[in-house]
Motif scaffolding. Sequence first.
Motif: not given
Length: 126
Positions: A37-38, A55-58, A109-110, A119-120
Amino acid sequence: SSGRRLVAPAGAGPGAPSSTAGSEGGNAPTGSPCDLSYDVELTGVRADVVAVVRIGDVLDVALHRAGAFETAVCRTRPAGQVVGTLANVEGLDELLGCLRTHHRYAATVTQVGRLLCRVAIAPVLG
């Protein structure tokens, strides 16, 4: 720092960043070496593509080859447009190796701006 690997110390409480990768660079006994995880800010962000990212898009994390160089990029779904590249990320070689062996990762996307996309990244389960 532009990127860091997230690792939860033993006994970390709820909400702590987590990964089953051990903090000493090895792997937790119960985890896969590709359970990575990054939290990372992408480099080389394409203004035309990031303009449609929210924000929130994958995004999909994928291998990208340019000549002799290989890196990981984040691409939009379903169009597959490159948003930006992962660079200066701790453990990038491990991530590239896992991508080569067909492990899949998603980047949520954060943070997003005109030339910024943070991104996370986490493994895709299943």
